[in-house]
Scaffold this active site. Structure first.
Site, mmCIF file in Angstrom:
data_model
loop_
_atom_site.group_PDB
_atom_site.id
_atom_site.type_symbol
_atom_site.label_atom_id
_atom_site.label_comp_id
_atom_site.label_asym_id
_atom_site.label_seq_id
_atom_site.Cartn_x
_atom_site.Cartn_y
_atom_site.Cartn_z
ATOM 1 N N LYS A 26 0.820 -1.212 0.000
ATOM 2 C CA LYS A 26 0.000 0.000 0.000
ATOM 3 C C LYS A 26 0.858 1.269 0.000
ATOM 4 O O LYS A 26 0.527 2.244 -0.668
ATOM 5 C CB LYS A 26 -0.940 0.005 1.212
ATOM 6 C CG LYS A 26 -1.949 -1.125 1.210
ATOM 7 C CD LYS A 26 -2.996 -0.950 2.282
ATOM 8 C CE LYS A 26 -2.432 -0.922 3.688
ATOM 9 N NZ LYS A 26 -1.766 -2.198 4.066
ATOM 10 N N ARG B 95 12.080 -8.457 5.376
ATOM 11 C CA ARG B 95 12.445 -7.042 5.440
ATOM 12 C C ARG B 95 13.603 -6.832 6.418
ATOM 13 O O ARG B 95 13.650 -7.418 7.486
ATOM 14 C CB ARG B 95 11.235 -6.204 5.876
ATOM 15 C CG ARG B 95 11.531 -4.710 5.910
ATOM 16 C CD ARG B 95 10.265 -3.888 5.988
ATOM 17 N NE ARG B 95 9.401 -4.235 7.114
ATOM 18 C CZ ARG B 95 8.232 -3.655 7.342
ATOM 19 N NH1 ARG B 95 7.773 -2.743 6.515
ATOM 20 N NH2 ARG B 95 7.510 -4.017 8.383
#
Length: 217
Positions: A16, A126
């Protein structure tokens, strides 16, 4: 072409943030997120709400959860002052979705769809620079030197909330609270579901087309 009002939905790791940045650049609109909106309005007078504190900052400075009605008031203020926006991070539950309907009309409600295992891979992979906060990924966005930030030379670490147990907990919370929001919007004319497992460019192409189609209709 008017400045669009876009709601972007999707689980953690769906992309997003990346796609919101694309929308801001392409359409010249504002990116409204709950975190940014709260930080920008820490001193907002909320004394008329009859809560424990008189400003959002008092909750934030104490590390306490900002009440729903405060978040809603701040989001409403941000949307009212924006000439077109992409809203990301709100609504998180059905009550907030109903509140949003009283604030504004949405041109596009886009939901980025990504499977759970793909999300786990994305989030657990990540790595974040411990010094400057730059983001990397062990698979998709590797630094030049293993474990070393390209920007400042700092050490790359895995945040606690990116470890697998924490990630699965976050996804469980999303499924319980926010998936009903997607169902709430799914029969709206403005709703579009986009395959978030495509390449970033392909996701962006689908999202851009959806917005342009709606604005031209």
């Amino acid at each position: 072409m008017r400045n669009p009002k876009i709601l972007l939905l999707g689980p953690p790791g769906a992309g997003k943030g990346t796609q919101s940045s694309n929308l801001v650049s392409e359409f010249g609109i504002e990116h409204v997120t709950t975190g940014d909106a709260l930080r920008s309005n820490k001193g907002m007078d909320i004394s008329d709400l009859g809560l424990e504190y008189d400003t959002p900052g008092e909750y934030m400075d104490r590390g306490e959860l900002v009440p729903d009605e405060v978040v809603t008031a701040i989001v409403e203020e941000a949307l009212t002052s924006a000439d077109g926006f992409v809203l990301d991070g709100y609504p998180r539950n059905l009550e907030q979705a109903e509140e949003l309907e009283t604030m504004t009309d949405l041109d596009v409600i886009a939901s980025l769809s990504v499977g759970e295992e793909e999300l786990v891979d994305r989030l657990t992979g990540r790595r974040v620079c411990s010094d400057c906060g730059e983001n990397y990924h062990v698979e998709f966005d590797q630094p030049d030197a293993d474990g070393v930030c390209d920007e400042c030379g700092g050490e790359l670490i895995q945040r606690e909330d990116d470890q697998e147990e924490a990630v699965r907990n976050r996804l469980d919370v999303f499924a319980e609270n926010t998936e009903p929001v997607i169902e709430y919007y799914s029969d709206r004319e403005a709703f579009v579901e986009i395959d978030g497992e495509q390449s970033l460019d392909a996701v962006w192409a689908d999202l851009k087309d959806a917005v342009e189609d709606e604005l031209q209709s």
